[in-house]
Motif scaffolding. Structure first.
Motif, PDB file in Angstrom:
ATOM      1  N   LEU A 173      38.935  36.304  24.040  1.00 50.67           N
ATOM      2  CA  LEU A 173      38.837  34.924  24.855  1.00 50.67           C
ATOM      3  C   LEU A 173      40.139  34.158  25.052  1.00 50.67           C
ATOM      4  O   LEU A 173      40.288  33.456  26.069  1.00 50.67           O
ATOM      5  N   ARG A 174      41.129  34.886  24.496  1.00 51.04           N
ATOM      6  CA  ARG A 174      42.482  34.179  24.524  1.00 51.04           C
ATOM      7  C   ARG A 174      42.925  35.025  26.271  1.00 51.04           C
ATOM      8  O   ARG A 174      43.771  34.193  26.892  1.00 51.04           O
ATOM      9  N   ILE A 175      42.522  35.776  26.429  1.00 47.98           N
ATOM     10  CA  ILE A 175      42.696  36.345  27.734  1.00 47.98           C
ATOM     11  C   ILE A 175      41.795  35.646  28.781  1.00 47.98           C
ATOM     12  O   ILE A 175      42.409  35.144  29.841  1.00 47.98           O
ATOM     13  N   LEU A 176      40.593  35.262  28.624  1.00 46.94           N
ATOM     14  CA  LEU A 176      39.878  34.613  29.480  1.00 46.94           C
ATOM     15  C   LEU A 176      40.252  33.122  29.951  1.00 46.94           C
ATOM     16  O   LEU A 176      40.191  32.711  31.010  1.00 46.94           O
ATOM     17  N   GLU A 177      40.832  32.740  28.908  1.00 46.65           N
ATOM     18  CA  GLU A 177      41.264  31.202  29.001  1.00 46.65           C
ATOM     19  C   GLU A 177      42.345  30.979  30.066  1.00 46.65           C
ATOM     20  O   GLU A 177      42.680  29.734  30.644  1.00 46.65           O
ATOM     21  N   ASN A 178      42.983  32.328  30.496  1.00 47.65           N
ATOM     22  CA  ASN A 178      44.009  32.213  31.516  1.00 47.65           C
ATOM     23  C   ASN A 178      43.408  32.124  32.829  1.00 47.65           C
ATOM     24  O   ASN A 178      44.063  31.971  34.026  1.00 47.65           O
ATOM     25  N   PHE A 179      42.032  32.372  32.966  1.00 45.83           N
ATOM     26  CA  PHE A 179      41.381  32.180  34.488  1.00 45.83           C
ATOM     27  C   PHE A 179      40.492  31.211  34.246  1.00 45.83           C
ATOM     28  O   PHE A 179      39.530  30.961  33.396  1.00 45.83           O
ATOM     29  N   ALA A 192      43.353  41.526  38.093  1.00 52.71           N
ATOM     30  CA  ALA A 192      44.323  40.521  37.570  1.00 52.71           C
ATOM     31  C   ALA A 192      44.292  40.620  36.112  1.00 52.71           C
ATOM     32  O   ALA A 192      45.340  40.593  35.419  1.00 52.71           O
ATOM     33  N   VAL A 193      43.158  40.695  35.362  1.00 57.25           N
ATOM     34  CA  VAL A 193      42.829  40.864  33.825  1.00 57.25           C
ATOM     35  C   VAL A 193      43.961  42.086  33.257  1.00 57.25           C
ATOM     36  O   VAL A 193      44.716  41.912  32.552  1.00 57.25           O
ATOM     37  N   ARG A 194      43.658  43.237  34.077  1.00 53.89           N
ATOM     38  CA  ARG A 194      44.320  44.416  33.641  1.00 53.89           C
ATOM     39  C   ARG A 194      45.830  44.387  33.818  1.00 53.89           C
ATOM     40  O   ARG A 194      46.483  44.428  32.912  1.00 53.89           O
ATOM     41  N   HIS A 254      33.265  49.960  39.199  1.00 52.21           N
ATOM     42  CA  HIS A 254      34.104  49.434  40.204  1.00 52.21           C
ATOM     43  C   HIS A 254      34.715  48.199  40.047  1.00 52.21           C
ATOM     44  O   HIS A 254      34.693  47.316  41.061  1.00 52.21           O
ATOM     45  N   GLY A 255      35.284  48.042  38.983  1.00 54.96           N
ATOM     46  CA  GLY A 255      35.782  46.649  38.301  1.00 54.96           C
ATOM     47  C   GLY A 255      34.861  46.027  37.415  1.00 54.96           C
ATOM     48  O   GLY A 255      33.720  45.486  37.624  1.00 54.96           O
ATOM     49  N   VAL A 256      35.174  46.014  35.988  1.00 56.99           N
ATOM     50  CA  VAL A 256      34.250  45.435  35.002  1.00 56.99           C
ATOM     51  C   VAL A 256      34.491  43.649  34.901  1.00 56.99           C
ATOM     52  O   VAL A 256      35.544  43.254  35.054  1.00 56.99           O
ATOM     53  N   THR A 257      33.360  43.184  35.049  1.00 57.24           N
ATOM     54  CA  THR A 257      33.280  41.629  35.020  1.00 57.24           C
ATOM     55  C   THR A 257      32.090  41.371  34.195  1.00 57.24           C
ATOM     56  O   THR A 257      31.281  42.102  33.666  1.00 57.24           O
ATOM     57  N   PRO A 258      32.088  40.099  33.485  1.00 59.13           N
ATOM     58  CA  PRO A 258      31.040  39.799  32.565  1.00 59.13           C
ATOM     59  C   PRO A 258      29.901  39.464  33.349  1.00 59.13           C
ATOM     60  O   PRO A 258      28.940  39.942  32.692  1.00 59.13           O
ATOM     61  N   PHE A 259      29.583  39.185  34.701  1.00 57.21           N
ATOM     62  CA  PHE A 259      28.491  39.337  35.399  1.00 57.21           C
ATOM     63  C   PHE A 259      27.880  40.669  35.685  1.00 57.21           C
ATOM     64  O   PHE A 259      26.829  40.728  35.219  1.00 57.21           O
ATOM     65  N   LYS A 260      28.554  41.660  35.474  1.00 65.15           N
ATOM     66  CA  LYS A 260      28.286  43.033  35.692  1.00 65.15           C
ATOM     67  C   LYS A 260      27.642  43.534  34.654  1.00 65.15           C
ATOM     68  O   LYS A 260      26.601  44.255  34.453  1.00 65.15           O
ATOM     69  N   ASN A 270      27.890  34.668  26.730  1.00 60.01           N
ATOM     70  CA  ASN A 270      28.788  34.337  25.692  1.00 60.01           C
ATOM     71  C   ASN A 270      29.517  35.941  25.109  1.00 60.01           C
ATOM     72  O   ASN A 270      30.603  35.960  24.979  1.00 60.01           O
ATOM     73  N   LEU A 271      28.484  36.494  25.067  1.00 62.95           N
ATOM     74  CA  LEU A 271      28.862  38.097  24.510  1.00 62.95           C
ATOM     75  C   LEU A 271      29.350  38.944  25.515  1.00 62.95           C
ATOM     76  O   LEU A 271      30.527  39.591  25.176  1.00 62.95           O
ATOM     77  N   ALA A 272      29.164  38.912  26.974  1.00 59.50           N
ATOM     78  CA  ALA A 272      29.750  39.533  27.727  1.00 59.50           C
ATOM     79  C   ALA A 272      31.318  39.001  28.131  1.00 59.50           C
ATOM     80  O   ALA A 272      32.153  39.852  28.497  1.00 59.50           O
ATOM     81  N   ASN A 273      31.447  37.696  28.055  1.00 57.81           N
ATOM     82  CA  ASN A 273      32.884  37.235  28.263  1.00 57.81           C
ATOM     83  C   ASN A 273      33.851  37.856  27.155  1.00 57.81           C
ATOM     84  O   ASN A 273      34.959  37.905  27.187  1.00 57.81           O
ATOM     85  N   VAL A 274      33.126  38.159  25.772  1.00 57.55           N
ATOM     86  CA  VAL A 274      34.164  38.676  24.879  1.00 57.55           C
ATOM     87  C   VAL A 274      34.130  40.351  25.267  1.00 57.55           C
ATOM     88  O   VAL A 274      35.227  40.956  24.930  1.00 57.55           O
ATOM     89  N   ILE A 275      33.276  41.289  25.429  1.00 59.46           N
ATOM     90  CA  ILE A 275      33.312  42.320  25.551  1.00 59.46           C
ATOM     91  C   ILE A 275      34.012  43.009  26.745  1.00 59.46           C
ATOM     92  O   ILE A 275      34.820  43.830  26.712  1.00 59.46           O
ATOM     93  N   MET A 276      34.123  42.055  27.913  1.00 53.19           N
ATOM     94  CA  MET A 276      34.950  42.445  29.161  1.00 53.19           C
ATOM     95  C   MET A 276      36.222  42.687  28.956  1.00 53.19           C
ATOM     96  O   MET A 276      36.789  43.876  29.384  1.00 53.19           O
ATOM     97  N   PRO A 277      36.919  41.667  28.391  1.00 53.29           N
ATOM     98  CA  PRO A 277      38.493  42.060  28.075  1.00 53.29           C
ATOM     99  C   PRO A 277      38.512  43.021  27.116  1.00 53.29           C
ATOM    100  O   PRO A 277      39.604  43.636  27.020  1.00 53.29           O
TER     101      PRO A 277
END
Length: 514
Positions: A173-179, A192-194, A254-260, A270-277
């Motif tokens: 979640l600390r990664i995601l808070e930057n976006f 950008a996350v990578r 072809h680019g991991v995102t929470p939506f995918k 909520n879970l996807a936002n944690v798993i993606m990073p």
């Protein structure tokens, strides 16, 4: 053979994605049974993390779940309960008010576990399973990659020896808070996350590469979920993933995102936002380290804490084994500051002899002997920075260094002991002493008195005293020493430190040859 009586306790974890309750019956580390296991997915996690504030709505959600858990604990008649909170609440700006409201509304006292201790508990449980032969690493270098919502822990070992341990504030979640939410919808977001992960962890890569790591261990719910999403099946409770399998899994998006992740696997946002990073952190590490296998072990934070709690309650030998690993790693850390390891080893021994003779009669738990070991190891490291202000340098060094397995309040005590290790009066006029809580002040005073006495026995750094033993009489502790050389300096220093010792403990001490 008569079956051992089992004790029962409950553990509640206030996490970022889930709140969990476990009721555990135990008689030993090898005899633990989960008799109730309940988990509730919660919504407050990312909001609290981003705002660093627990809102009224979030607090209501927490308390409602806790009240439900309390009823379950009453049904089982569980009296011994631990309620733990990790990153999500620990960084809230209204932490004190939140803890007070939880106590008033639910009756629970919450223990806040910071990242270093959180990762340590997980390692404690996982390494026990390693020693029990859960997986054969064939004496290769292994690294536990532990990702929490607020941080990443890298713990490396080889052949029952800790090589290094490092914690970084770059959790999922600390990664995601930057976006922003808008940026997360951009096609370039995964790249950008990578790049953000790579740039933040860049200083660690050379340190990691030098150990020729062949296995990376992943643990916890997030790692287990990733393995299941990849279609892996468990083998004896483990998931084995090759580096190529993980790479292909990442490429398939072809680019991991929470939506995918939500669309392909039906995960909640909520879970996807944690798993993606988490997935991208795994992937990024594989770009740096050439390993043979990813090993996913089921050990969670609550399981690790439970095993630590049971080991401590039952006085299991594994506690001493892990402390031995940690002390060995701390000694190597102290060598970086050119500390006198031979002198430090003598002071360790003297501290241990004095503490063993005293601890049952001076109101200190046995666990504080570990802090004395650390004090002996680090007490001269500040001289490497500035010999004129070495006590202040040591104090700041300890406070700003992650010491694996040490809670923040324990680290404050250790730093204070080292500040006063050689001289100085422990009084309110001193900012170091004033900053401590009343409980910390008492413990600091006692450990400092013991440490000063021990250090005086090798004041010359010449090792003139070859051995000591201590015996506690009614109102006096007698320290017997063996030495062939003249120890006038040590004797005179000991007499000086004995004055403070008597004031702290209410007993006198004397040094006797033989």
């Amino acid at each position: 053979m008569e079956k051992q009586t089992r004790n029962v306790f409950g553990i509640i974890h206030i996490g970022t994605v889930n709140m969990t309750l476990k009721v555990i019956a135990y008689s030993s580390l090898d005899d633990m049974e989960i008799i109730e296991n309940v988990s509730r997915e919660v919504k407050y996690g990312e909001t609290v993390f981003q705002r660093h504030h627990v809102s009224f709505q979030s607090l209501n959600e927490i308390c409602q779940v806790l009240l439900g858990f309390r009823q379950l604990l009453c049904d089982y008649d569980v009296k011994d309960v631990r309620v733990l909170s990790t990153t999500v609440i620990s960084e809230a700006d209204n932490l004190i008010s939140v803890l007070d409201q939880i106590h008033i509304r639910t009756g629970f006292d919450v223990e806040v576990i910071h990242m270093t201790k959180e990762i340590y508990y997980k390692f404690f449980g996982l390494y026990y399973n390693v020693l029990k032969g859960k997986f054969n690493f064939a004496d290769k270098a292994v690294m536990l990659l532990d990702i929490t919502s607020g941080g990443v822990g890298l713990t490396c070992w080889k052949s029952d020896r800790l090589l290094f341990q490092q914690n970084i504030h770059i959790g999922s979640l600390r990664i995601l808070e930057n976006f922003t939410e808008k940026q997360r919808d951009e096609l370039t977001f995964p790249t950008a996350v990578r790049e953000y992960i790579y740039g933040t962890l860049y200083p660690l890569w050379k340190g990691v590469q030098q150990y020729d790591i062949k296995y990376i261990v992943l643990s916890g719910r997030g790692a287990n979920l990733v393995a299941r999403l990849m279609g892996k099946t468990s083998e004896n409770g483990l998931f084995l993933i090759t580096p190529d399998e993980l790479r292909q899994f990442v490429y398939s998006f072809h680019g991991v995102t929470p939506f995918k992740l939500m669309k392909r696997f039906g995960l909640s946002q909520n879970l996807a936002n944690v798993i993606m990073p988490t997935i991208l952190l795994y992937y990024e590490l594989l770009r740096i380290v050439d390993i043979d296998m990813l090993v996913v072990m089921p050990t969670t934070f609550t399981e690790g804490y439970t095993m630590y709690y049971v080991a401590e309650k039952t006085h299991n030998d594994y506690m001493a084994h892990v402390q031995g690993l940690l002390l060995d790693m701390m000694r190597r850390l102290a060598k970086k500051y050119l500390s006198d390891s031979i002198h430090s080893a003598r002071i360790e021994e003297y501290c241990n002899v004095l503490f063993q003779a005293l601890y049952q009669f001076i109101g200190l738990d046995y666990s504080y002997n570990y802090l004395l070991h650390l004090a002996a190891i680090f007490h001269e490291t500040g001289k490497f920075i500035n010999i004129r202000k070495h006590n202040l340098c040591t104090y700041n060094l300890i406070r700003e260094t992650d010491l694996f397995g040490l809670a923040d309040d324990e680290k404050e005590i250790l730093a204070a002991v080292l500040y006063y290790a050689f001289d100085g009066t422990l009084q309110e006029a001193s900012p170091v002493y004033h900053s401590l809580t009343p409980r910390q002040k008492v413990i600091t005073a006692k450990l400092t008195a013991i440490f000063r006495l021990a250090d005086s026995l090798d004041k010359s750094h010449l090792g003139k005293i070859s051995a000591i033993r201590a015996e506690l009489r009614e109102d006096e502790i007698v320290v017997h020493y063996t030495a062939d050389a003249d120890i006038s300096l040590e004797r005179w220093t000991y007499l000086k430190m004995a004055v403070d010792f008597a004031e702290v403990f209410g007993i006198s001490t004397k040094l006797v040859k033989g």
